[in-house]
Design a protein around this motif. Structure first.
Motif, short mmCIF file in Angstrom:
data_model
loop_
_atom_site.label_atom_id
_atom_site.label_comp_id
_atom_site.label_asym_id
_atom_site.label_seq_id
_atom_site.Cartn_x
_atom_site.Cartn_y
_atom_site.Cartn_z
N LEU A 198 -0.93 17.08 0.16
CA LEU A 198 -0.85 15.62 0.11
C LEU A 198 0.61 15.18 0.03
O LEU A 198 1.40 15.73 -0.74
N THR A 199 0.96 14.17 0.84
CA THR A 199 2.28 13.54 0.72
C THR A 199 2.08 12.04 0.61
O THR A 199 1.32 11.43 1.36
N VAL A 200 2.76 11.45 -0.35
CA VAL A 200 2.79 9.99 -0.53
C VAL A 200 4.26 9.60 -0.56
O VAL A 200 5.04 10.14 -1.34
N GLU A 201 4.66 8.66 0.32
CA GLU A 201 6.08 8.31 0.44
C GLU A 201 6.31 6.83 0.18
O GLU A 201 5.68 5.97 0.80
N ASP A 202 7.21 6.56 -0.77
CA ASP A 202 7.66 5.19 -1.07
C ASP A 202 6.50 4.21 -1.17
O ASP A 202 6.55 3.10 -0.64
N ALA A 203 5.45 4.61 -1.87
CA ALA A 203 4.24 3.79 -1.91
C ALA A 203 4.32 2.76 -3.04
O ALA A 203 4.98 2.96 -4.07
N PRO A 221 8.53 2.66 -6.62
CA PRO A 221 7.97 3.46 -5.54
C PRO A 221 7.29 4.73 -6.08
O PRO A 221 7.76 5.32 -7.05
N ILE A 222 6.22 5.13 -5.43
CA ILE A 222 5.48 6.32 -5.83
C ILE A 222 5.65 7.39 -4.76
O ILE A 222 5.43 7.13 -3.57
N THR A 223 6.04 8.58 -5.20
CA THR A 223 6.23 9.70 -4.28
C THR A 223 5.47 10.92 -4.79
O THR A 223 5.59 11.27 -5.96
N ILE A 224 4.70 11.53 -3.90
CA ILE A 224 3.97 12.76 -4.24
C ILE A 224 4.16 13.76 -3.10
O ILE A 224 3.99 13.42 -1.93
N PRO A 265 -6.06 -0.38 0.47
CA PRO A 265 -4.81 -0.16 1.20
C PRO A 265 -3.60 -0.16 0.25
O PRO A 265 -3.59 -0.85 -0.76
N PHE A 266 -2.60 0.65 0.58
CA PHE A 266 -1.33 0.58 -0.13
C PHE A 266 -0.67 -0.75 0.18
O PHE A 266 -0.77 -1.27 1.29
N ILE A 267 0.03 -1.32 -0.80
CA ILE A 267 0.82 -2.53 -0.53
C ILE A 267 2.03 -2.16 0.31
O ILE A 267 2.47 -2.93 1.17
N ALA A 268 2.56 -0.98 0.07
CA ALA A 268 3.67 -0.45 0.88
C ALA A 268 3.54 1.06 0.91
O ALA A 268 2.93 1.66 0.02
N GLY A 269 4.13 1.69 1.93
CA GLY A 269 4.09 3.13 2.02
C GLY A 269 2.76 3.65 2.53
O GLY A 269 1.88 2.88 2.95
N GLU A 270 2.59 4.97 2.50
CA GLU A 270 1.37 5.59 3.00
C GLU A 270 1.18 6.97 2.39
O GLU A 270 2.06 7.51 1.74
N SER A 271 -0.03 7.52 2.60
CA SER A 271 -0.31 8.89 2.17
C SER A 271 -0.85 9.66 3.36
O SER A 271 -1.48 9.10 4.25
#
Length: 632
Positions: free
Chosen positions: A327-332, A343-346, A376-382
């Motif tokens: 799993l990758t989550v970028e700038d969410a 921002p959330i990063t995984i 939905p994410f407000i910003a970013g994606e997974s």
């Protein structure tokens, strides 16, 4: 000193025995956990001890004028007062005394001569009473308690009738703690509390001057605050010395010993029965056979300590192996109308077990639902990696169909699976016989949780995303789930408030806050150590702040919070020291009263009291200084 004792307590419901021959003792400093399976009778026993219910047999005895407070599960405070005014009622006698002193101060300016001397003498007496009863600190106690339970000052004047059920429950507990009874009886006190608040409550109870008896599924909490454990099992009560972890070890030793005795007796019984069977019909040996038979009849047969109560057998086995990147989550950014955390990063790799933690309302469940595509994410994606199959556990249990039977709930999604296999799996999750014909709507919260886990086990996914999986499960089921997840060959991402569960299962901790995510490379104890020592984390936030002044402000805020927590701990420590000193002085005064004819000893004891009073004044001065710093 013994506060309360139970002798041969029993509770029957018709012909059914919940428990009987229950004996226990609660001392004035007892810190006791009451544990057992769901339905074993823990809450019922608490109600009997608290006087809410009557026992079917046995007797309770307590010291005269015992002060006792009982908090039932999800019991809220019912009042038309504001939050602060309701807390103030605990100190009504001090408020009245304080008002009397202010009136007397006004009168002093108007009186002279004998009247003034009489008033001043009365004023000195009441001032000492006010001081000795912590009149100078009660408002600080209220503020500390409300802050500890996350009631911010801007809502202190809010009417209690306007609060949510969870807030009312927290407030009921806060008021009980302010009242400081000799005995607290608490049924699931950590419900509706986030991890930070539970940590604050732990520190408070560790220093509590009275006794308490607690039922809780939070094993980490029990480990921190208790030093005795009472287990309700198979209708009886067993006492263990030690916290929850020590109890687990002692129980294992006890069961091993009982099993050894059971097996030894079983072999003896088998030999005796064999002898009777072979020799009862022979004239030459019939007397000896009859003697052995009488021996069998008189024998007090032991119960089998293993296998009497079934445990769930939870197994998660992935059907295929995922790629290394899961799993990758970028700038969410997550939230609804407003951003809760960013921002959330995984960057999660195969076989990692990441626990998501953070205060209530920060967006932990929202993040989970955004990752699985429900929100939905407000910003970013997974993004999911190659060959990743995702299985989701919903804490709201919305994936179950109320009208389905237990059997159909699984079979409808696996039409080609033979019924016997479905039944065998359900049996492993403690659904046997006619249980599989129950409709989902008839199930308890714990049964629904086990059914959801059974559905998840049938999917054979290699990436499990779990939202509060231990909710509704009793302690034994939690332990079985922990063992199964530790052995799981796939990858885990989960939200949980159960710190014991997090500590056993997680390999990494992802903390969510308003400023985004921070990753800690270790279990929950490691995370606490890093937070406490304010050290650099092993892996910095994946995405650094672009706005440096904003980050500086954030760091200043964290430093301020750290200092406040330090002052709060110092305040609690000083309050305990003050209580101990006052208790010490009172004991000496009692001793002097009992030996009023021994003038030599009285002189020595009085010198000691004078010295202790000086120490007491120093503690009070330091206490006031800490309180002023906290208010500032």
């Amino acid at each position: 000193m013994i506060l309360l004792q139970g002798n041969d307590i029993a509770r029957h419901f018709g012909a059914n025995v919940l428990f009987e021959n229950v004996n226990f003792t609660i001392q004035d400093k007892s810190k006791i956990a009451l544990v057992g399976r769901n339905g074993a009778g823990k809450s019922t026993l608490l109600k009997i001890i608290a006087g809410v219910e009557k026992s079917s047999a046995g007797q309770l005895s307590s010291v005269k004028d015992l002060t006792l407070n009982y908090l039932a599960q999800d019991t809220g405070l019912d009042s038309n007062l504001s939050i602060y005014d309701e807390m103030l009622t605990v100190f009504a006698h001090l408020v009245k005394l304080e008002n009397d002193l202010r009136q007397m101060e006004t009168q002093m300016s108007e009186l002279t001569g004998q009247e003034l001397q009489v008033l001043m003498k009365k004023y000195d007496f009441l001032s000492e009473e006010f001081r000795s009863k912590n009149g100078f600190t009660y408002q600080a106690e209220i503020k500390s308690m409300l802050n500890g339970f996350r009631f911010d000052e801007f809502i202190w004047q809010t009417k209690i009738s306007q609060l949510s059920g969870g807030q009312k429950t927290r407030l009921a507990l806060a008021k009980m703690l302010l009242e400081k009874p000799q005995l607290l009886i608490l049924d699931e006190p950590t419900n509706h509390l986030d991890i930070e608040t539970i940590g604050w409550l732990e520190n408070y109870l560790k220093n509590y001057s009275g006794a308490f008896l607690i039922v809780s599924h939070d094993r980490y909490f029990l480990d921190k605050v208790t030093n005795e454990t009472l287990e309700v099992s198979r209708g009886s009560l067993t006492h263990y010395v030690g916290n929850y972890s020590k109890y687990i070890d002692l129980r294992a030793e006890k069961r091993a010993s009982e099993l050894k005795q059971f097996e030894k007796q079983g072999k003896k019984i088998a030999k005796l029965e064999e002898f009777v069977q072979k020799n009862i019909a022979r004239a030459s040996t019939t007397k000896r056979a009859q003697s052995r038979r009488k021996q069998l009849e008189k024998m007090d047969r032991l119960d089998n300590p293993v296998g009497v109560q079934s445990s769930a057998n939870i197994v998660f086995s992935p059907e295929k192996e995922s790629g290394n990147v899961v799993l990758t989550v970028e700038d969410a950014a997550v939230g609804y109308e407003e951003v809760l955390s960013e921002p959330i990063t995984i960057d999660q790799r195969k076989a990692e077990a990441i626990a998501i933690i953070g205060p209530n309302g920060i967006g932990k469940t929202t993040l989970i639902k955004s990752i699985i595509g429900q929100i939905p994410f407000i910003a970013g994606e997974s993004k999911l990696g190659a060959n990743v199959s995702l299985g989701y556990y919903d804490q709201e249990q919305g994936q179950l169909t109320p009208s389905n039977s237990v059997l159909d709930e699984l079979w409808n999604e696996h039409k080609l699976t033979p019924e016997v296999e479905i039944r065998n799996l359900l049996g492993a999750f403690l659904f046997s016989g006619n249980d599989v014909k129950k409709t989902v709507s008839m199930l308890s919260g714990g049964e629904k949780a086990r059914l959801l886990l059974a559905k998840l086990a049938m999917q054979h996914d290699n990436f499990l995303v779990l939202d509060e999986p231990t909710n509704h499960l009793d302690i034994e089921s939690r332990e079985v789930l922990e063992d199964s997840l530790i052995q799981f060959a796939g990858t885990l991402l989960f939200v949980s408030h159960d710190r014991y569960f997090i500590n056993r299962v997680a390999t990494k901790i992802l903390e969510l806050g308003p400023k985004g995510s921070t990753l800690y490379l270790g279990d929950y104890d490691y995370y606490l150590e890093k937070k406490e020592n304010n050290e650099d984390i092993s892996q910095e936030q994946e995405q650094k702040r672009e706005n440096k002044p904003e980050k500086a402000d954030y760091n200043q805020q964290k430093e301020s919070q750290k200092n406040q927590r330090k002052l709060e701990r110092q305040l609690e420590k000083l309050e305990v020291q003050l209580d101990q000193m006052e208790e010490k002085i009172q004991e000496q005064l009692n001793l002097m009263q009992e030996n009023s004819d021994d003038f030599e000893k009285l002189a020595v004891w009085q010198e000691e009291i004078n010295s202790w009073n000086q120490e007491k004044e120093e503690i009070e001065a330091e206490l006031l200084e800490v309180m002023e710093k906290l208010e500032a």
